[in-house]
Design a protein around this motif. Structure first.
Motif, PDB file in Angstrom:
ATOM      1  N   PHE A 235     -32.459 -17.726 -22.722  1.00  0.00           N
ATOM      2  CA  PHE A 235     -33.483 -17.394 -21.733  1.00  0.00           C
ATOM      3  C   PHE A 235     -34.861 -17.883 -22.169  1.00  0.00           C
ATOM      4  O   PHE A 235     -35.774 -18.000 -21.358  1.00  0.00           O
ATOM      5  CB  PHE A 235     -33.534 -15.880 -21.498  1.00  0.00           C
ATOM      6  CG  PHE A 235     -32.396 -15.356 -20.680  1.00  0.00           C
ATOM      7  CD1 PHE A 235     -32.330 -15.595 -19.320  1.00  0.00           C
ATOM      8  CD2 PHE A 235     -31.374 -14.629 -21.268  1.00  0.00           C
ATOM      9  CE1 PHE A 235     -31.281 -15.126 -18.548  1.00  0.00           C
ATOM     10  CE2 PHE A 235     -30.319 -14.141 -20.520  1.00  0.00           C
ATOM     11  CZ  PHE A 235     -30.268 -14.389 -19.159  1.00  0.00           C
TER      12      PHE A 235
ATOM     13  N   VAL B 176     -39.726  -6.072 -21.683  1.00  0.00           N
ATOM     14  CA  VAL B 176     -38.577  -6.355 -20.828  1.00  0.00           C
ATOM     15  C   VAL B 176     -37.927  -5.041 -20.414  1.00  0.00           C
ATOM     16  O   VAL B 176     -37.676  -4.168 -21.253  1.00  0.00           O
ATOM     17  CB  VAL B 176     -37.538  -7.233 -21.557  1.00  0.00           C
ATOM     18  CG1 VAL B 176     -36.271  -7.392 -20.707  1.00  0.00           C
ATOM     19  CG2 VAL B 176     -38.120  -8.594 -21.897  1.00  0.00           C
TER      20      VAL B 176
ATOM     21  N   ILE C 129     -34.513  -3.631 -18.413  1.00  0.00           N
ATOM     22  CA  ILE C 129     -33.181  -4.101 -18.026  1.00  0.00           C
ATOM     23  C   ILE C 129     -32.570  -3.197 -16.964  1.00  0.00           C
ATOM     24  O   ILE C 129     -32.784  -1.982 -16.955  1.00  0.00           O
ATOM     25  CB  ILE C 129     -32.259  -4.163 -19.270  1.00  0.00           C
ATOM     26  CG1 ILE C 129     -30.952  -4.882 -18.959  1.00  0.00           C
ATOM     27  CG2 ILE C 129     -31.990  -2.762 -19.813  1.00  0.00           C
ATOM     28  CD1 ILE C 129     -30.086  -5.151 -20.177  1.00  0.00           C
TER      29      ILE C 129
ATOM     30  N   SER D 127     -28.514  -3.001 -15.593  1.00  0.00           N
ATOM     31  CA  SER D 127     -27.283  -3.645 -16.039  1.00  0.00           C
ATOM     32  C   SER D 127     -26.028  -2.923 -15.576  1.00  0.00           C
ATOM     33  O   SER D 127     -26.059  -1.755 -15.174  1.00  0.00           O
ATOM     34  CB  SER D 127     -27.268  -3.715 -17.569  1.00  0.00           C
ATOM     35  OG  SER D 127     -27.236  -2.402 -18.118  1.00  0.00           O
TER      36      SER D 127
ATOM     37  N   TYR E  35     -41.145  -8.670 -18.001  1.00  0.00           N
ATOM     38  CA  TYR E  35     -39.999  -9.246 -17.289  1.00  0.00           C
ATOM     39  C   TYR E  35     -39.002  -8.171 -16.884  1.00  0.00           C
ATOM     40  O   TYR E  35     -38.878  -7.140 -17.537  1.00  0.00           O
ATOM     41  CB  TYR E  35     -39.273 -10.260 -18.179  1.00  0.00           C
ATOM     42  CG  TYR E  35     -40.070 -11.518 -18.433  1.00  0.00           C
ATOM     43  CD1 TYR E  35     -39.855 -12.674 -17.682  1.00  0.00           C
ATOM     44  CD2 TYR E  35     -41.046 -11.552 -19.421  1.00  0.00           C
ATOM     45  CE1 TYR E  35     -40.579 -13.818 -17.916  1.00  0.00           C
ATOM     46  CE2 TYR E  35     -41.788 -12.702 -19.661  1.00  0.00           C
ATOM     47  CZ  TYR E  35     -41.544 -13.833 -18.901  1.00  0.00           C
ATOM     48  OH  TYR E  35     -42.281 -14.968 -19.125  1.00  0.00           O
TER      49      TYR E  35
ATOM     50  N   LEU F  28     -34.918  -7.887 -16.421  1.00  0.00           N
ATOM     51  CA  LEU F  28     -33.656  -8.538 -16.760  1.00  0.00           C
ATOM     52  C   LEU F  28     -32.541  -7.844 -15.987  1.00  0.00           C
ATOM     53  O   LEU F  28     -32.262  -6.663 -16.215  1.00  0.00           O
ATOM     54  CB  LEU F  28     -33.397  -8.457 -18.269  1.00  0.00           C
ATOM     55  CG  LEU F  28     -32.094  -9.077 -18.778  1.00  0.00           C
ATOM     56  CD1 LEU F  28     -32.041 -10.579 -18.480  1.00  0.00           C
ATOM     57  CD2 LEU F  28     -31.933  -8.824 -20.278  1.00  0.00           C
TER      58      LEU F  28
ATOM     59  N   ALA G 184     -26.739 -13.123 -15.316  1.00  0.00           N
ATOM     60  CA  ALA G 184     -27.994 -12.432 -15.591  1.00  0.00           C
ATOM     61  C   ALA G 184     -29.163 -13.229 -15.038  1.00  0.00           C
ATOM     62  O   ALA G 184     -29.118 -14.459 -14.969  1.00  0.00           O
ATOM     63  CB  ALA G 184     -28.167 -12.221 -17.090  1.00  0.00           C
TER      64      ALA G 184
ATOM     65  N   LEU H 262     -33.467 -13.367 -15.422  1.00  0.00           N
ATOM     66  CA  LEU H 262     -34.712 -12.934 -16.052  1.00  0.00           C
ATOM     67  C   LEU H 262     -35.842 -13.345 -15.126  1.00  0.00           C
ATOM     68  O   LEU H 262     -35.974 -14.525 -14.786  1.00  0.00           O
ATOM     69  CB  LEU H 262     -34.875 -13.591 -17.419  1.00  0.00           C
ATOM     70  CG  LEU H 262     -36.102 -13.145 -18.223  1.00  0.00           C
ATOM     71  CD1 LEU H 262     -35.914 -11.731 -18.742  1.00  0.00           C
ATOM     72  CD2 LEU H 262     -36.338 -14.091 -19.403  1.00  0.00           C
TER      73      LEU H 262
END
Length: 270
Positions: free
Chosen positions: A24, A32, A34, A36, A146, A148, A232, A234
């Protein structure tokens, strides 16, 4: 390696996951958050705990911040003595992790990791909306962070709620506040009153957040990759905000998230 090749791997080692993260090419030290699906990722060395340790080590070093949503919005009570969460297995593991600093948001808490985790987490101490621009999700934007997405789409991208609140999109929040209870680790109870999502006309606008993805891709703000078996994405929070702001500016007040109709391209193609 394509998805077919990935399916031939029975167990993803920590070293392999790290190699996937390297692809990435994210700037070190950036925060970051996430979202998921462990099921989509597949079997990893050390199970969910092993995966979480890789993610923390990778993103929370060099001044970085790594956070996992540990939301409890299905309940009126957020008990900080328990590792409860309604946002998946990784979320519960993060909530229980000894290094986590869990934020004080009564419905949309995060488990935060990193040297600066306490300061980051403190932004949620007094927020009065689910995803407040003055809270942790807004801090993610301020720090050029970010999102993710791993094995899930933008319907799970909670940050978009924060952007819509920044832009004062109509019919997203109630005029009234609801009472929520935080039970602290010492047993003390704290009452918090927050506005809630306006659900009278659209029960859940986040279902339609995936409509923004073509615009994100048109403006090249998504980096694609894999974590384990899972696709995934980003995405820069700064870019997300800029693009959604452009879309709403061009929409001239129209409701954009009432159904699955794709966004007109003229809203984001410039």
């Amino acid at each position: 390696m394509n998805n077919e090749d990935l399916r031939k791997i029975n167990l993803f080692t920590k070293a392999y996951i790290k190699k996937q993260l390297d692809e990435f090419n994210i700037a070190k030290g950036k925060p970051v958050t996430i979202h998921s699906s462990l099921k989509a990722i597949g079997e990893t060395e050390g199970g969910g705990e092993g995966l979480l340790s890789v993610l923390i080590d990778y993103f929370a070093k060099d001044g970085g911040i790594f956070s996992v949503p540990t939301h409890t919005w299905t309940s009126d009570v957020y008990d900080r003595r328990k590792a409860e969460s309604c946002t998946g297995v990784l979320s519960k593991l993060a909530a229980a992790h000894s290094d986590a600093i869990r934020t004080l948001h009564p419905t949309h808490s995060l488990a935060v990791f990193g040297n600066d985790a306490a300061d980051f987490a403190s932004k949620d101490n007094n927020t009065d909306t689910p995803v407040n621009p003055g809270g942790c999700y807004g801090e993610l934007l301020k720090r050029d962070g970010y999102i993710l997405l791993v094995g899930v789409g933008h319907e799970k991208n909670t940050f978009i709620h924060c952007v819509e609140e920044m832009l004062n999109v109509p019919k997203r929040l109630t005029d009234y506040k609801v009472e929520k209870t935080i039970i602290h680790k010492d047993g003390r109870e704290e009452k918090r009153h927050i506005k809630w999502f306006y659900e009278e006309e659209i029960p859940d606008v986040s279902v339609y957040f995936k409509k923004f993805e073509p615009a994100f891709r048109y403006h090249s703000c998504i980096t694609d990759g894999f974590i384990g078996n899972a696709k995934a994405q980003l995405i820069s929070t700064v870019k997300i905000k800029e693009i959604i702001e452009l879309i709403y500016k061009n929409s001239e007040g129209r409701e954009l998230l009432s159904d699955n109709t794709p966004l007109p391209e003229n809203l984001y193609k410039i």
